[in-house]
Write an enzyme that holds these catalytic residues in place. Sequence first.
Site, PDB file in Angstrom:
ATOM      1  N   HIS A 106     -22.751-125.433  -5.304  1.00 50.93           N
ATOM      2  CA  HIS A 106     -23.299-124.573  -4.241  1.00 50.93           C
ATOM      3  C   HIS A 106     -22.193-123.796  -3.566  1.00 50.93           C
ATOM      4  O   HIS A 106     -21.084-124.294  -3.388  1.00 50.93           O
ATOM      5  CB  HIS A 106     -24.114-125.373  -3.218  1.00 50.93           C
TER       6      HIS A 106
ATOM      7  N   GLU B  36     -20.788-134.005  -1.087  1.00 52.08           N
ATOM      8  CA  GLU B  36     -22.017-134.683  -0.656  1.00 52.08           C
ATOM      9  C   GLU B  36     -23.139-134.549  -1.685  1.00 52.08           C
ATOM     10  O   GLU B  36     -23.772-135.530  -2.056  1.00 52.08           O
ATOM     11  CB  GLU B  36     -22.456-134.086   0.692  1.00 52.08           C
TER      12      GLU B  36
ATOM     13  N   HIS C 109     -21.342-121.918  -0.003  1.00 50.03           N
ATOM     14  CA  HIS C 109     -21.721-121.715   1.396  1.00 50.03           C
ATOM     15  C   HIS C 109     -21.411-120.258   1.763  1.00 50.03           C
ATOM     16  O   HIS C 109     -20.288-119.796   1.537  1.00 50.03           O
ATOM     17  CB  HIS C 109     -20.883-122.594   2.331  1.00 50.03           C
TER      18      HIS C 109
ATOM     19  N   ASP D  24     -28.789-123.634   5.091  1.00 46.06           N
ATOM     20  CA  ASP D  24     -28.256-124.998   5.245  1.00 46.06           C
ATOM     21  C   ASP D  24     -28.954-125.637   6.440  1.00 46.06           C
ATOM     22  O   ASP D  24     -29.070-125.025   7.513  1.00 46.06           O
ATOM     23  CB  ASP D  24     -26.732-124.936   5.465  1.00 46.06           C
ATOM     24  N   ILE D  25     -29.419-126.873   6.246  1.00 46.96           N
ATOM     25  CA  ILE D  25     -30.190-127.553   7.289  1.00 46.96           C
ATOM     26  C   ILE D  25     -29.291-127.995   8.451  1.00 46.96           C
ATOM     27  O   ILE D  25     -29.763-128.260   9.552  1.00 46.96           O
ATOM     28  CB  ILE D  25     -30.991-128.735   6.676  1.00 46.96           C
TER      29      ILE D  25
HETATM   30  P1  5GP Z   1     -21.325-130.398   0.797  1.00 49.73           P
HETATM   31  O1  5GP Z   1     -21.540-131.028  -0.550  1.00 49.73           O
HETATM   32  O2  5GP Z   1     -21.060-128.927   0.734  1.00 49.73           O
HETATM   33  O3  5GP Z   1     -20.370-131.181   1.651  1.00 49.73           O
HETATM   34  O4  5GP Z   1     -22.694-130.585   1.604  1.00 49.73           O
HETATM   35  C1  5GP Z   1     -23.899-130.067   1.179  1.00 49.73           C
HETATM   36  C2  5GP Z   1     -24.479-129.137   2.221  1.00 49.73           C
HETATM   37  O5  5GP Z   1     -25.873-129.116   1.981  1.00 49.73           O
HETATM   38  C3  5GP Z   1     -24.278-129.594   3.680  1.00 49.73           C
HETATM   39  O6  5GP Z   1     -23.828-128.487   4.440  1.00 49.73           O
HETATM   40  C4  5GP Z   1     -25.648-130.058   4.101  1.00 49.73           C
HETATM   41  O7  5GP Z   1     -25.950-129.755   5.444  1.00 49.73           O
HETATM   42  C5  5GP Z   1     -26.580-129.309   3.172  1.00 49.73           C
HETATM   43  N1  5GP Z   1     -27.761-130.065   2.819  1.00 49.73           N
HETATM   44  C6  5GP Z   1     -27.787-131.350   2.371  1.00 49.73           C
HETATM   45  N2  5GP Z   1     -29.053-131.734   2.126  1.00 49.73           N
HETATM   46  C7  5GP Z   1     -29.841-130.659   2.423  1.00 49.73           C
HETATM   47  C8  5GP Z   1     -31.249-130.442   2.374  1.00 49.73           C
HETATM   48  O8  5GP Z   1     -32.035-131.306   2.015  1.00 49.73           O
HETATM   49  N3  5GP Z   1     -31.693-129.199   2.749  1.00 49.73           N
HETATM   50  C9  5GP Z   1     -30.841-128.223   3.151  1.00 49.73           C
HETATM   51  N4  5GP Z   1     -31.389-127.044   3.491  1.00 49.73           N
HETATM   52  N5  5GP Z   1     -29.507-128.393   3.209  1.00 49.73           N
HETATM   53  C10 5GP Z   1     -29.009-129.605   2.862  1.00 49.73           C
END
Ligand code: 5GP
Length: 131
Positions: free
Chosen positions: A92, A87, A94, A28-29
């Site tokens: 996915h 988001e 974690h 995760d970035i």
């Molecule tokens: P969520 O949908 O779980 O709230 O967020 C998606 C997760 O993906 C977040 O923790 C965010 O930091 C990570 N994320 C979003 N875009 C990217 C990306 O382009 N690259 C990486 N490595 N992680 C990402």
Amino acid sequence: MDIFSKIAAGEIPSYKCAENDEFYAFLDINPLVKGHTLVIPRREVDYIFDMEDDEIARFQQFAKKVAVAVKAACPCVKVAEVVLGLEVPHAHIHLIPMQSEADVDFRKEKLKLTEEEFKAIADKIYSEFKK
Ligand code: 5GP
């Protein structure tokens, strides 16, 4: 293609932690802790519970193998598995190496790591996964 499909296809760079034909794992970035890893299906599916039973079973088995590699690379008490967030519209998981439950608070400020730090962690997880 959504952003995670592009990552799995190698069209957008990522710090690869593990892969097979069907699934992909990368750092995760915006990590909560060092070793915070995302596990995704290569297939485009938004909602994890829309996956068929056999696909979700294989997804979990892959995530388990990645979690073992994460724990070996990033010593911790346990690796937390969390599915949440709106988001990115691509299923996915974690995986978060935790010393305490406070490590899995998504509202806290994210870590800022250098490219070298990301690469070193991903390489360590990848080599554990390949064992
Ligand atoms: P969520 O949908 O779980 O709230 O967020 C998606 C997760 O993906 C977040 O923790 C965010 O930091 C990570 N994320 C979003 N875009 C990217 C990306 O382009 N690259 C990486 N490595 N992680 C990402």
